[in-house]
Design a protein around this motif. Structure first.
Motif, PDB file in Angstrom:
ATOM      1  N   SER A 226       0.841  -1.190   0.000  1.00  0.00           N
ATOM      2  CA  SER A 226       0.000   0.000   0.000  1.00  0.00           C
ATOM      3  C   SER A 226       0.879   1.244   0.000  1.00  0.00           C
ATOM      4  N   ASN A 227       0.558   2.150  -0.876  1.00  0.00           N
ATOM      5  CA  ASN A 227       1.271   3.424  -1.015  1.00  0.00           C
ATOM      6  C   ASN A 227       2.725   3.309  -1.465  1.00  0.00           C
ATOM      7  N   ALA A 228       3.117   2.190  -2.054  1.00  0.00           N
ATOM      8  CA  ALA A 228       4.441   2.119  -2.674  1.00  0.00           C
ATOM      9  C   ALA A 228       4.365   2.843  -4.017  1.00  0.00           C
ATOM     10  N   ASP A 229       5.464   3.474  -4.422  1.00  0.00           N
ATOM     11  CA  ASP A 229       5.468   4.136  -5.727  1.00  0.00           C
ATOM     12  C   ASP A 229       5.543   3.101  -6.833  1.00  0.00           C
ATOM     13  N   ALA A 230       6.329   2.063  -6.593  1.00  0.00           N
ATOM     14  CA  ALA A 230       6.494   1.041  -7.628  1.00  0.00           C
ATOM     15  C   ALA A 230       6.627  -0.329  -6.992  1.00  0.00           C
ATOM     16  N   LEU A 231       6.196  -1.336  -7.741  1.00  0.00           N
ATOM     17  CA  LEU A 231       6.352  -2.725  -7.318  1.00  0.00           C
ATOM     18  C   LEU A 231       7.260  -3.407  -8.320  1.00  0.00           C
ATOM     19  N   LEU A 232       8.128  -4.273  -7.810  1.00  0.00           N
ATOM     20  CA  LEU A 232       8.894  -5.136  -8.701  1.00  0.00           C
ATOM     21  C   LEU A 232       8.430  -6.555  -8.427  1.00  0.00           C
ATOM     22  N   ILE A 233       7.776  -7.159  -9.425  1.00  0.00           N
ATOM     23  CA  ILE A 233       7.327  -8.544  -9.275  1.00  0.00           C
ATOM     24  C   ILE A 233       8.443  -9.455  -9.774  1.00  0.00           C
ATOM     25  N   VAL A 234       8.862 -10.384  -8.933  1.00  0.00           N
ATOM     26  CA  VAL A 234       9.864 -11.371  -9.328  1.00  0.00           C
ATOM     27  C   VAL A 234       9.121 -12.664  -9.594  1.00  0.00           C
ATOM     28  N   THR A 235       9.113 -13.098 -10.850  1.00  0.00           N
ATOM     29  CA  THR A 235       8.386 -14.330 -11.140  1.00  0.00           C
ATOM     30  C   THR A 235       9.352 -15.356 -11.709  1.00  0.00           C
ATOM     31  N   GLU A 236       8.870 -16.564 -11.924  1.00  0.00           N
ATOM     32  CA  GLU A 236       9.687 -17.605 -12.550  1.00  0.00           C
ATOM     33  C   GLU A 236       8.864 -18.230 -13.659  1.00  0.00           C
ATOM     34  N   PRO A 237       9.522 -18.759 -14.679  1.00  0.00           N
ATOM     35  CA  PRO A 237       8.795 -19.246 -15.858  1.00  0.00           C
ATOM     36  C   PRO A 237       8.188 -20.622 -15.622  1.00  0.00           C
ATOM     37  N   THR A 238       7.286 -20.732 -14.676  1.00  0.00           N
ATOM     38  CA  THR A 238       6.575 -21.980 -14.440  1.00  0.00           C
ATOM     39  C   THR A 238       5.089 -21.664 -14.440  1.00  0.00           C
TER      40      THR A 238
ATOM     41  N   HIS B 179       0.725 -18.074 -12.794  1.00  0.00           N
ATOM     42  CA  HIS B 179      -0.599 -17.986 -12.172  1.00  0.00           C
ATOM     43  C   HIS B 179      -0.568 -17.008 -10.993  1.00  0.00           C
ATOM     44  N   ASP B 180       0.429 -17.178 -10.122  1.00  0.00           N
ATOM     45  CA  ASP B 180       0.505 -16.370  -8.912  1.00  0.00           C
ATOM     46  C   ASP B 180       0.865 -14.922  -9.231  1.00  0.00           C
ATOM     47  N   MET B 181       1.704 -14.753 -10.239  1.00  0.00           N
ATOM     48  CA  MET B 181       2.102 -13.406 -10.657  1.00  0.00           C
ATOM     49  C   MET B 181       0.886 -12.596 -11.101  1.00  0.00           C
ATOM     50  N   GLN B 182      -0.057 -13.255 -11.769  1.00  0.00           N
ATOM     51  CA  GLN B 182      -1.236 -12.525 -12.242  1.00  0.00           C
ATOM     52  C   GLN B 182      -2.119 -12.058 -11.087  1.00  0.00           C
ATOM     53  N   ARG B 183      -2.190 -12.879 -10.031  1.00  0.00           N
ATOM     54  CA  ARG B 183      -2.997 -12.476  -8.870  1.00  0.00           C
ATOM     55  C   ARG B 183      -2.341 -11.308  -8.127  1.00  0.00           C
ATOM     56  N   VAL B 184      -1.040 -11.386  -7.969  1.00  0.00           N
ATOM     57  CA  VAL B 184      -0.367 -10.323  -7.227  1.00  0.00           C
ATOM     58  C   VAL B 184      -0.354  -9.025  -8.050  1.00  0.00           C
ATOM     59  N   MET B 185      -0.336  -9.197  -9.368  1.00  0.00           N
ATOM     60  CA  MET B 185      -0.397  -8.020 -10.240  1.00  0.00           C
ATOM     61  C   MET B 185      -1.746  -7.309 -10.095  1.00  0.00           C
ATOM     62  N   LYS B 186      -2.790  -8.127  -9.992  1.00  0.00           N
ATOM     63  CA  LYS B 186      -4.131  -7.562  -9.814  1.00  0.00           C
ATOM     64  C   LYS B 186      -4.189  -6.744  -8.519  1.00  0.00           C
ATOM     65  N   LEU B 187      -3.553  -7.272  -7.489  1.00  0.00           N
ATOM     66  CA  LEU B 187      -3.499  -6.551  -6.216  1.00  0.00           C
ATOM     67  C   LEU B 187      -2.753  -5.224  -6.401  1.00  0.00           C
ATOM     68  N   GLY B 188      -1.618  -5.283  -7.119  1.00  0.00           N
ATOM     69  CA  GLY B 188      -0.837  -4.077  -7.379  1.00  0.00           C
ATOM     70  C   GLY B 188      -1.659  -3.021  -8.109  1.00  0.00           C
ATOM     71  N   ARG B 189      -2.479  -3.485  -9.060  1.00  0.00           N
ATOM     72  CA  ARG B 189      -3.351  -2.574  -9.803  1.00  0.00           C
ATOM     73  C   ARG B 189      -4.322  -1.861  -8.862  1.00  0.00           C
ATOM     74  N   GLN B 190      -4.901  -2.654  -7.930  1.00  0.00           N
ATOM     75  CA  GLN B 190      -5.848  -2.061  -6.977  1.00  0.00           C
ATOM     76  C   GLN B 190      -5.170  -0.991  -6.136  1.00  0.00           C
ATOM     77  N   MET B 191      -3.862  -1.116  -5.963  1.00  0.00           N
ATOM     78  CA  MET B 191      -3.118  -0.187  -5.116  1.00  0.00           C
ATOM     79  C   MET B 191      -2.525   0.969  -5.915  1.00  0.00           C
ATOM     80  N   ASN B 192      -2.780   0.976  -7.223  1.00  0.00           N
ATOM     81  CA  ASN B 192      -2.334   2.089  -8.067  1.00  0.00           C
ATOM     82  C   ASN B 192      -0.824   2.297  -8.114  1.00  0.00           C
ATOM     83  N   ALA B 193      -0.053   1.229  -7.973  1.00  0.00           N
ATOM     84  CA  ALA B 193       1.395   1.392  -8.054  1.00  0.00           C
ATOM     85  C   ALA B 193       1.859   1.114  -9.483  1.00  0.00           C
ATOM     86  N   ALA B 194       2.984   1.707  -9.870  1.00  0.00           N
ATOM     87  CA  ALA B 194       3.610   1.338 -11.141  1.00  0.00           C
ATOM     88  C   ALA B 194       4.171  -0.063 -10.979  1.00  0.00           C
ATOM     89  N   ILE B 195       3.993  -0.921 -11.989  1.00  0.00           N
ATOM     90  CA  ILE B 195       4.407  -2.313 -11.819  1.00  0.00           C
ATOM     91  C   ILE B 195       5.537  -2.689 -12.779  1.00  0.00           C
TER      92      ILE B 195
END
Lengths: 292, 120, 295
Positions: free
Chosen positions: C183-195, C200-216
């Protein structure tokens, strides 16, 4: 009997171990429950069919302002600032509510009815391998996962005498503990790194508090440095199996396939894990009966 | 008109406290005379949750028409909105400076919360 | 001041290794380990603890057997919504939510209701700025609250010491402590792996990031283990307005550096180390551009 696959550290291979065990077990003898409701993955491997989805909600207060006398008792009892009185209005903050029902219990006017907030979904489906998978999916944006985890666990019907394989979330706080309590045996999937050891030790500490017996599966065990072995000896925990690191295995998992289908040498390892678990459970049952 | 300003200290020369829920003080300032009253917010500093809601109640009870602060989350905003208090966010300076700016119409009212919800 | 939070959804994708490297590359920063129930950052960043403070979480109910005013009326048992009270009137701390309903309704005043110490908070010094970390007691709650307090403390230090950047190593998942980390971070860095799981999990956490209005931002760790999936993730970023920050190859130096108790970029000059440096270049140039937020 319930076998819960846990790790402390994420990404050690919990889900891989849980789903491959389910496939190797005799047909009709197991069911799988994925309690990592924040990021459930077992269904990606098991690919269940005939999925039934049920929305899971939790109770939140719904105030009938026609009955409310503005006495403020609801605000006083709420520990979570979920209900508050401001300028002759009662405001409810659904996401803060823990569903303790304190507000409706204290309300002298009977003005608080039961509303609801969606926690997520509870899903059940059948694998083509002859077992069921039950899992939860937390709504993105919902903070409280334990109530949904409890719903997944409620689907375990101990009366049917199967082996229930439960996939736990990472960590050692409430979601992991809610999942692990009342397990008959915890299968700890560990990796031989300093992070892996640190988090394994935290989980073991938790399991000791809960009184759950445990065994370790070493995943990607090619490192020969033995830090987990030393720890296991010190703590007197059996290492049930070592699954060596291989790029092939990583590829099979990455695609969402079962290791036991494609790599015969790993299949043999899982058969051995399965037998050791059954042996452990049998001796636990015996000692339980002996104690009665 | 009475305005509430989240403040790091007890005088008009104190810097505005950018936090609303966990502001050190609220200064309730008469925008004409600059007479003011100090409302401490210390009981809120240690609240595990819902500081914005409680702070909203304090401000609402002071009968102000506007709140001037740095950040206001969604729950606090809802409280203030429900009692018709207008909110100005994203400003800084001393309490006296921000009230001057407000009087000169140099500050704009927020249409909603400017930060996400947060526990602390 | 800018805040960057590193998250992954799925555990074990390499969040902490990458955070440790970024924290070593950034000229001056405060770094937070927000994975409070399985903290690892301290194992890989050389540090010295300079401040320790206990963490008070929520309240817990307790029926005190010594006071013995309990009459066994069963009022608490009936009212508890969390099955935390057994019929012999002991309270199970793991199930107790700390709502206080039992204490409120107890006619004999036999239930105490106090705030609990649930862990410890630490401030440490490292080569290029402070590290804020914690240890949550086993089976304790309020991890979201603890994370929020760590971030609050970090902001305070950043302000006092004129440090322009806060880097947070987030926990896995999408629940309470993750929400508190992003919450209230300016940017998020998602670390994912090619599995399959990683995607699957990256997409859920990305959705959360979107709700928080951070640059991803997103980077792929161990990208060469599954080049096909890595391509798919890159395509996904392109079509979902996620800034692609780079891919990091599988490299044994990552685990070796962890064994040495050092960050990857400090320990190695190999392929993964170079790739992480490139990721940091991409993310830091963006952070330089975003508008300054008030704290």
């Amino acid at each position: 009997m319930i076998v819960t696959v846990a790790s402390g550290k994420g990404g050690t291979g919990k889900t891989t171990v849980a789903v491959n065990l389910a496939v190797i077990a005799p047909e009709g003898s197991v069911e799988v429950f994925d309690c990592d409701v924040e990021e459930p993955n077992a269904h990606l491997f098991i690919k269940p069919e005939n999925i039934v989805t049920k929305e899971i909600s939790t109770m939140i207060p719904d105030v009938d302002m026609n009955l409310c006398t503005l006495c403020g008792e609801c605000e006083k009892i709420c520990r979570f600032s979920a209900i508050t009185m401001i300028a002759k209005k009662i405001m409810v903050f659904p996401e803060m509510c823990h569903s303790c029902k304190g507000c409706s219990m204290v309300c002298p006017a009977g003005a608080i009815k039961e509303g609801s907030r969606v926690l997520g979904s509870l899903l059940t489906g059948q694998s083509s391998r002859g077992f069921n998978l039950t899992w939860g999916e937390l709504r993105v944006g919902e903070a409280m996962s334990p109530p949904l985890i409890k719903q997944v666990k409620n689907k375990i019907d101990k009366g049917i005498g199967k082996l229930f394989i439960v996939d736990a979330p990472p960590g050692t706080s409430c979601p992991a503990v809610v999942t692990l309590r009342d397990a008959d045996f915890a299968l700890l999937v560990a990796e031989e790194t300093p992070f892996g050891l640190n988090d394994l030790a935290l989980t073991v500490e938790g399991l000791k508090k809960l009184g759950v017996p445990m065994g370790i599966v070493l995943n990607r065990a090619d490192m020969e440095n033995g830090i987990i072995d030393d720890y296991a000896v010190r703590e007197n925990i059996e290492i049930l199996q070592r699954i060596p690191f291989s790029r092939e295995a990583a590829k099979v998992c990455a695609k969402g396939h079962f290791l036991v289908d494609e790599l015969p040498e790993i299949k043999a390892l899982f058969q051995d894990i399965y037998l050791k678990i059954i042996n452990n459970l049998n001796s636990i049952q015996k000692s339980d009966k002996g104690g009665q | 008109m009475k305005a509430a300003v989240s403040s790091s200290g007890k005088t008009l020369e104190s810097e505005l406290d950018p936090r609303f829920g966990r502001a050190s003080y609220f200064l309730i300032v008469d925008t004409e005379t600059f007479d003011f009253e100090v409302k401490p917010n210390d009981q809120n500093m240690n609240l595990p949750q819902g500081a914005g809601i409680q702070a909203g109640k304090i401000v609402a009870d002071c009968g102000v028409e506007v709140l001037i602060t740095g950040n206001c989350g969604p729950k606090a905003y809802n409280v203030l909105d429900a009692v018709g208090i207008k909110v100005v966010t994203g400003t800084n300076g001393t309490v006296r400076e921000v009230v001057e700016k407000f009087k000169n119409n140099a500050l704009q009212y927020s249409q909603g919360p400017n930060v996400e919800g947060h526990w602390v | 001041m800018k805040e960057l939070t590193v998250i992954s959804g799925k555990g074990g994708t390499g969040k902490t290794s990458i955070t440790a490297s970024i924290a070593s590359l950034a000229e001056k920063r405060v770094v937070i380990d927000a994975d409070v129930d399985a903290a690892n950052l301290f194992l890989t960043l050389e540090h010295k603890v300079v401040e320790t403070e206990s963490f008070e979480g929520g309240h817990k109910a307790e029926i005190n057997p010594d006071i013995c005013t309990c009459t066994g009326c069963g009022e608490c048992f009936q009212r508890c919504q969390f099955d935390a009270i057994s019929l012999n009137f002991t309270i199970d701390h793991i199930s107790c939510e700390g709502c206080g309903v039992c204490a409120h309704f107890c006619p004999a005043d036999a239930i105490s209701f106090e705030r609990q110490i649930c862990g410890e908070k630490f401030i440490s010094t490292t080569a290029n700025g402070p590290m804020v970390h914690a240890r949550l007691g086993i089976a304790e709650e309020n991890s979201g609250l603890l994370v929020s307090q760590l971030r609050q403390r970090a902001r305070q230090m950043a302000k006092e010491q004129h440090i322009p950047l806060i880097i947070t190593d987030g926990p896995p998942g999408i629940g309470c402590p993750v929400i508190a980390s992003v919450s209230n971070a300016d940017a998020l860095l998602i670390v994912t792996e090619p599995t399959l799981s990683g995607m699957h999990d990256m997409q859920r956490v990305m959705k959360l990031g979107r709700q928080m209005n951070a640059a991803i931002y997103l980077c792929i760790n161990k990208a060469d283990l599954n080049p096909e999936a890595s391509e798919k993730i890159k395509e996904f970023c392109g079509s979902n307005n996620i800034r692609f920050a780079g891919e990091i190859p599988f490299d044994k130096a990552v685990i070796e550096s962890m064994r040495m108790g050092q960050s990857l970029v400090t320990y190695s000059d190999g392929a993964a180390s170079h790739a992480v440096k490139k990721v940091w270049q991409n993310v830091s140039s963006f952070l330089g551009e975003t508008r300054d937020r008030l704290i």
